[in-house]
Design a protein around this motif. Structure first.
Motif, PDB file in Angstrom:
ATOM      1  N   VAL A  68      31.176  15.565  19.919  1.00  0.00           N
ATOM      2  CA  VAL A  68      32.068  14.732  20.411  1.00  0.00           C
ATOM      3  C   VAL A  68      33.025  15.360  21.499  1.00  0.00           C
ATOM      4  N   GLU A  69      33.028  16.689  21.102  1.00  0.00           N
ATOM      5  CA  GLU A  69      34.067  17.648  22.129  1.00  0.00           C
ATOM      6  C   GLU A  69      33.311  17.820  23.361  1.00  0.00           C
ATOM      7  N   VAL A  70      32.106  18.268  22.994  1.00  0.00           N
ATOM      8  CA  VAL A  70      31.322  18.607  24.188  1.00  0.00           C
ATOM      9  C   VAL A  70      30.584  17.676  24.966  1.00  0.00           C
ATOM     10  N   LEU A  71      30.168  16.444  24.399  1.00  0.00           N
ATOM     11  CA  LEU A  71      29.783  15.438  25.638  1.00  0.00           C
ATOM     12  C   LEU A  71      30.802  14.787  26.635  1.00  0.00           C
ATOM     13  N   PRO A  72      31.859  14.888  26.255  1.00  0.00           N
ATOM     14  CA  PRO A  72      32.703  14.463  27.373  1.00  0.00           C
ATOM     15  C   PRO A  72      33.008  15.510  28.387  1.00  0.00           C
ATOM     16  N   MET A  91      29.797   6.811  27.378  1.00  0.00           N
ATOM     17  CA  MET A  91      28.455   7.493  27.782  1.00  0.00           C
ATOM     18  C   MET A  91      27.185   6.688  27.084  1.00  0.00           C
ATOM     19  N   ASN A  92      26.262   6.456  27.758  1.00  0.00           N
ATOM     20  CA  ASN A  92      25.106   5.649  27.131  1.00  0.00           C
ATOM     21  C   ASN A  92      24.294   6.905  26.449  1.00  0.00           C
ATOM     22  N   VAL A  93      24.243   6.918  25.268  1.00  0.00           N
ATOM     23  CA  VAL A  93      23.735   7.801  24.405  1.00  0.00           C
ATOM     24  C   VAL A  93      22.487   7.345  23.771  1.00  0.00           C
ATOM     25  N   VAL A  94      21.223   7.870  23.868  1.00  0.00           N
ATOM     26  CA  VAL A  94      20.021   7.944  23.053  1.00  0.00           C
ATOM     27  C   VAL A  94      19.980   8.902  22.051  1.00  0.00           C
ATOM     28  N   SER A 148      33.933   6.999  21.567  1.00  0.00           N
ATOM     29  CA  SER A 148      33.736   6.153  22.700  1.00  0.00           C
ATOM     30  C   SER A 148      32.664   6.411  23.466  1.00  0.00           C
ATOM     31  N   PHE A 149      31.545   6.330  22.456  1.00  0.00           N
ATOM     32  CA  PHE A 149      30.148   6.360  23.096  1.00  0.00           C
ATOM     33  C   PHE A 149      29.324   5.082  22.780  1.00  0.00           C
ATOM     34  N   ARG A 150      28.343   4.684  23.691  1.00  0.00           N
ATOM     35  CA  ARG A 150      27.566   3.604  23.274  1.00  0.00           C
ATOM     36  C   ARG A 150      26.099   4.250  22.897  1.00  0.00           C
ATOM     37  N   VAL A 151      25.862   4.008  21.978  1.00  0.00           N
ATOM     38  CA  VAL A 151      24.304   4.599  21.267  1.00  0.00           C
ATOM     39  C   VAL A 151      23.450   3.480  21.461  1.00  0.00           C
ATOM     40  N   SER A 152      22.757   3.446  22.439  1.00  0.00           N
ATOM     41  CA  SER A 152      21.957   2.291  22.771  1.00  0.00           C
ATOM     42  C   SER A 152      20.542   2.075  22.224  1.00  0.00           C
ATOM     43  N   ARG A 211      20.487  11.444  32.338  1.00  0.00           N
ATOM     44  CA  ARG A 211      21.456  11.831  33.659  1.00  0.00           C
ATOM     45  C   ARG A 211      21.657  13.346  33.403  1.00  0.00           C
ATOM     46  N   TYR A 212      22.323  13.539  32.071  1.00  0.00           N
ATOM     47  CA  TYR A 212      22.713  14.856  31.940  1.00  0.00           C
ATOM     48  C   TYR A 212      21.904  15.750  30.983  1.00  0.00           C
ATOM     49  N   GLY A 213      20.595  15.150  31.129  1.00  0.00           N
ATOM     50  CA  GLY A 213      19.522  15.803  30.097  1.00  0.00           C
ATOM     51  C   GLY A 213      19.785  15.884  28.683  1.00  0.00           C
ATOM     52  N   CYS A 214      19.189  16.681  27.846  1.00  0.00           N
ATOM     53  CA  CYS A 214      18.983  16.326  26.557  1.00  0.00           C
ATOM     54  C   CYS A 214      19.625  17.530  25.706  1.00  0.00           C
ATOM     55  N   VAL A 215      20.556  17.262  24.895  1.00  0.00           N
ATOM     56  CA  VAL A 215      21.520  18.255  24.355  1.00  0.00           C
ATOM     57  C   VAL A 215      20.976  18.110  22.777  1.00  0.00           C
ATOM     58  N   ASN A 216      20.947  19.649  22.174  1.00  0.00           N
ATOM     59  CA  ASN A 216      20.424  19.742  20.816  1.00  0.00           C
ATOM     60  C   ASN A 216      21.684  20.489  20.191  1.00  0.00           C
ATOM     61  N   ILE A 217      21.627  19.968  18.594  1.00  0.00           N
ATOM     62  CA  ILE A 217      22.559  20.506  17.813  1.00  0.00           C
ATOM     63  C   ILE A 217      21.638  21.486  17.066  1.00  0.00           C
ATOM     64  N   HIS A 218      21.914  22.897  16.814  1.00  0.00           N
ATOM     65  CA  HIS A 218      20.998  23.778  16.214  1.00  0.00           C
ATOM     66  C   HIS A 218      21.833  24.445  15.030  1.00  0.00           C
TER      67      HIS A 218
END
Length: 309
Positions: free
Chosen positions: A177-181, A1-4, A23-27, A100-107
């Motif tokens: 890292v469990e949720v994103l895949p 995944m291309n992660v910002v 296994s993520f690409r933080v661009s 593509r998959y929106g924005c996710v937040n850790i609260h």
């Protein structure tokens, strides 16, 4: 995944580290502009920026994400997802729609309890027995988006806002890292937050740090724990201010007025409260560092009947 990745304080560093190790690409990394800090008031980069620079990730520091140019820069990165952790800027709908998959937040709470700026401290102040982290799909509201997963942890005796903060930061990183895949694979069903149980964690102020000895010992012990490491509970001692870093409620009753010292020795300083006594264990005098009460009392004398205000 291309992660910002968008984050600013220490709480956001473990999730960024876990993404980099997986296994993520933080661009790119988005973080708050450098702020003046220290006696010299020199601009200081955020903990997230320091981590990004160390590993060579491009850093963006817009003052606002409402600006069309800032939005165009983000869109050009073509992110699959934007991970937001204590970033500190409002994300308008135009930004929420870019990945593509929106924005996710850790609260740092079990939503919908303790939406807002200071969930860890408010949970401790309220006497909550547990807290946790929630990962949610962001919408335009304040921590109102549907939930993608959560992790619960107990709040135990001896915990401070600092210790709970550190455990939650790691728990949030593990959950992320469990949720994103699963999100990318379409194996997650976002769960709307229930309407019952909503409460807000207002931002802390230094004024809240002042101890009111009329309150119960239990409430004051929670205040000391919640305000460690910031803004640190404090009381007036004569003309000086004494910061209290560690304390505990102790059993017993007394006819002494709230704030009156009942005993003071190397085990602690027992102070009468509105209900019960507070044993002060670690303090910091003006211009000094935080020390145990045993060290504090070397060269100082506190007698029963003396008072904190």
């Amino acid at each position: 995944m291309n992660v910002v990745f968008a984050g600013t304080p220490d709480f956001a560093v473990p999730p960024l580290e876990r993404l980099l190790a997986g296994s993520f690409r933080v661009s790119a990394v988005y973080t708050q502009p450098d702020r003046p800090a220290g006696r010299g008031r020199k601009p200081k980069p955020s903990p997230v920026k320091q981590q990004a620079v160390e590993v060579g990730i491009p850093v963006y520091q817009p003052v606002s994400l409402r600006d069309a140019q800032a939005q165009a820069e983000l869109a050009a990165l073509k992110p699959d997802v934007m991970v937001v952790v204590a970033y500190g800027l409002i994300l308008p709908q135009a930004v929420l729609d870019i990945p593509r998959y929106g924005c996710v937040n850790i609260h740092a709470s079990l939503l919908p309890r303790w939406r807002g700026a200071a969930p860890i401290q408010r949970a401790i102040l309220a006497g909550d027995k547990e807290t946790g982290v929630t990962i949610m799909q962001m919408d335009a509201g304040l921590d109102t988006g549907p939930m993608l997963g959560d992790v619960r942890i107990p709040i135990v005796a001896g915990d401070t806002a600092g210790s709970v903060h550190d455990r939650l930061a790691q728990a949030g990183a593990d959950l992320l890292v469990e949720v994103l895949p699963r999100l990318a694979a379409g194996r997650l069903q976002p769960v709307p937050q229930p309407e019952a149980g909503v409460c807000y964690a207002e931002k802390l102020s230094k004024a809240e740090a002042r101890i009111d000895w009329q309150h119960s010992a239990e409430a004051l012990a929670r205040q000391v724990a919640a305000f460690n490491p910031w803004p640190v509970a404090q009381t007036a001692w004569g003309d000086a201010v004494l910061r209290i870093w560690e304390a505990e409620a102790v059993a017993g009753s007394s006819a002494a007025a709230p704030g009156e010292i009942l005993r003071a020795d190397k085990q602690g300083i027992d102070v009468a409260t509105g209900n019960g006594a507070l044993r002060v264990l670690r303090v910091q005098a003006a211009g000094g560092r935080a020390v145990s009460v045993a060290d504090f009392l070397n060269g100082r004398e506190l007698r029963p009947g003396d008072r904190f205000q």
